[in-house]
Design an enzyme around this catalytic site. Structure first.
Site: not given
Length: 437
Positions: A85, A279
């Site tokens: 990411e 998260k």
């Protein structure tokens, strides 16, 4: 119509790819080339990777990056992170630098005990079962002595075995609730081996227990398995500084701290926000867990269960201001290992642990928790000041350019352009079209 295949596991890697290409990827002329180009040219290394799991076709790569300048308990670390990411490693590094100038992170392991359970069914008298367990418990511990011998030499082993009555949840349902200390190993195989020996011995002892009638002797063992919920294997990570040192983006330190604390209160109160908030914490945690060859799925499951321990899913991290001092902290369960399993097999996992100065399991717990806290600080700081997209999209720019098949020259020009312009997919498309015209 596609027919089931028999004996797939016995096919060679090449034969598996041929079958896959002709059955499911017949329209993709580059499928075989893509799958095979990720094979490692070092045949022994490739074989090692293939033997990690089953029916291996190829290797799936993730970036292995580094977040430097983590000052943890006055010791400086560079933290390896495996993650795809955009902006995660950059954000963690930025937070590490920010707090390194303010005394760094403090971390403390509050407990290291892990849990395993033997789940069984018993329809007889409860008091007779309790009396039997008291008599059988020494025999259970004696039965696992050969399994625990080496672990005990390292200071670990079986901590306790309890009989738990769960009949209020399910008729006739009981547990042997077992606590373990596994030191520097994650200990899954050790725990499961002990549990299966407990189950075998418990059932055998019941058959010979004189106080049981015939039906009570037939205890049904349902399963024996460790739990990935480890609420007694806890690490705490924290940062703090005078509020005056938090001035940022035109905000006074007091205003910044107030906005930050309000954002945390929302994550504590609102599950929809808490899931995304947590998260962000896991972005940092999972990346280090994966880089060091630990089980990120087990870590995820245990941490999210812990986030619901009060009966509602809530924020893992917390913040407050007292007497002019800002505090930001988190306590999470982490069952990690630095010996055994993939940690000793995967060459990059070994390198990752070496980068971390060969930590003990407790030291690794501290490093992982701190990285999660740093990632969370960076995310909430962005959310409450510039907004999350400004920094994230600048880091995501290269992904967009690669999707648009930008040339090296186009990348150079557009990276320079977007240093002073907002990044969005449509804006990048527009600029690349202008270049190409």
């Amino acid at each position: 119509m596609i027919e089931p295949i028999s004996g797939f596991s016995k096919l060679s890697k090449q034969e598996k790819i041929e079958w896959l290409s002709s059955t499911y990827l017949s329209g993709n002329t580059k499928a075989k080339e893509i799958l095979t180009q990720y094979w490692n040219s070092n045949s022994s290394l490739q074989q090692l990777h293939e033997e990690f799991t089953e029916n291996t076709l190829t290797n799936y790569y993730l970036p292995f990056g580094l977040a430097p300048n983590f000052l943890i308990n006055d010791r400086l670390y560079a933290v390896p992170m495996a993650i795809e990411e955009s902006s995660v490693i950059a954000a963690a590094s930025k937070a590490a630098k920010f707090w390194g100038r303010r005394g760094g992170f403090k971390a403390e392991v509050l407990g290291t005990q892990k849990i395993g359970q033997v789940h069984f069914m018993y329809s007889g008298d409860r008091e007779k079962l309790q009396a039997f367990f008291s008599k059988a418990k020494p025999r259970l511990l004696e039965a696992v002595a050969p399994l625990t011998k080496n672990m005990e030499k390292r200071g670990g082993g079986v901590v306790n075995v309890e009989l738990r009555d769960k009949t209020d949840l399910l008729g006739d349902y009981y547990q042997l609730h077992c606590t373990f200390e596994t030191k520097d190993s994650m200990g899954a195989n050790f725990i499961n081996s002990c549990l299966e020996r407990f189950a075998e011995t418990f059932r055998a002892e019941a058959k010979n227990h004189e106080a049981f009638d015939a039906s009570e002797k037939e205890i049904e063992i349902v399963m024996s398995i460790l739990s990935n919920y480890v609420p007694d294997c806890i690490v705490r990570a924290e940062v703090s500084c005078p509020v005056s040192e938090l001035a940022d983006h035109g905000l006074t330190g007091e205003d910044f701290a107030a906005k930050f604390v309000r954002a945390l209160k929302i994550a504590e109160a609102e599950p929809y926000r808490a899931v995304t908030h947590n998260k962000g914490i896991m972005n940092g945690i999972d990346a280090v867990v994966l880089a060091t060859g630990n089980d990120f799925r087990a870590v995820e499951a245990g941490i999210h269960a812990y986030a619901s321990k009060e009966g509602k899913y809530s924020s893992l991290s917390h913040a407050d201001v007292r007497d002019g001092k800002f505090r930001f902290w988190m306590e999470i369960p982490l069952a990690l290992g630095t010996v055994g399993g993939l940690t000793g097999l995967h060459p990059l996992s070994r390198i990752a642990l070496e980068i971390l100065q060969n930590p003990s399991a407790e030291d690794l717990m501290k490093i992982v928790a701190v990285t999660g806290l740093a990632q969370n600080f960076a995310a909430v700081k962005s959310l409450t000041t510039t907004g999350i997209q400004q920094g994230h999209m600048k880091m995501h720019l290269m992904n967009i350019l690669n999707q648009l098949k930008a040339t090296p020259r186009e990348k150079e020009v557009l990276v320079a352009h977007f240093k002073s312009h907002n990044v969005s997919h449509s804006a990048v498309e527009e600029q690349i079209e202008k270049l190409r015209q």
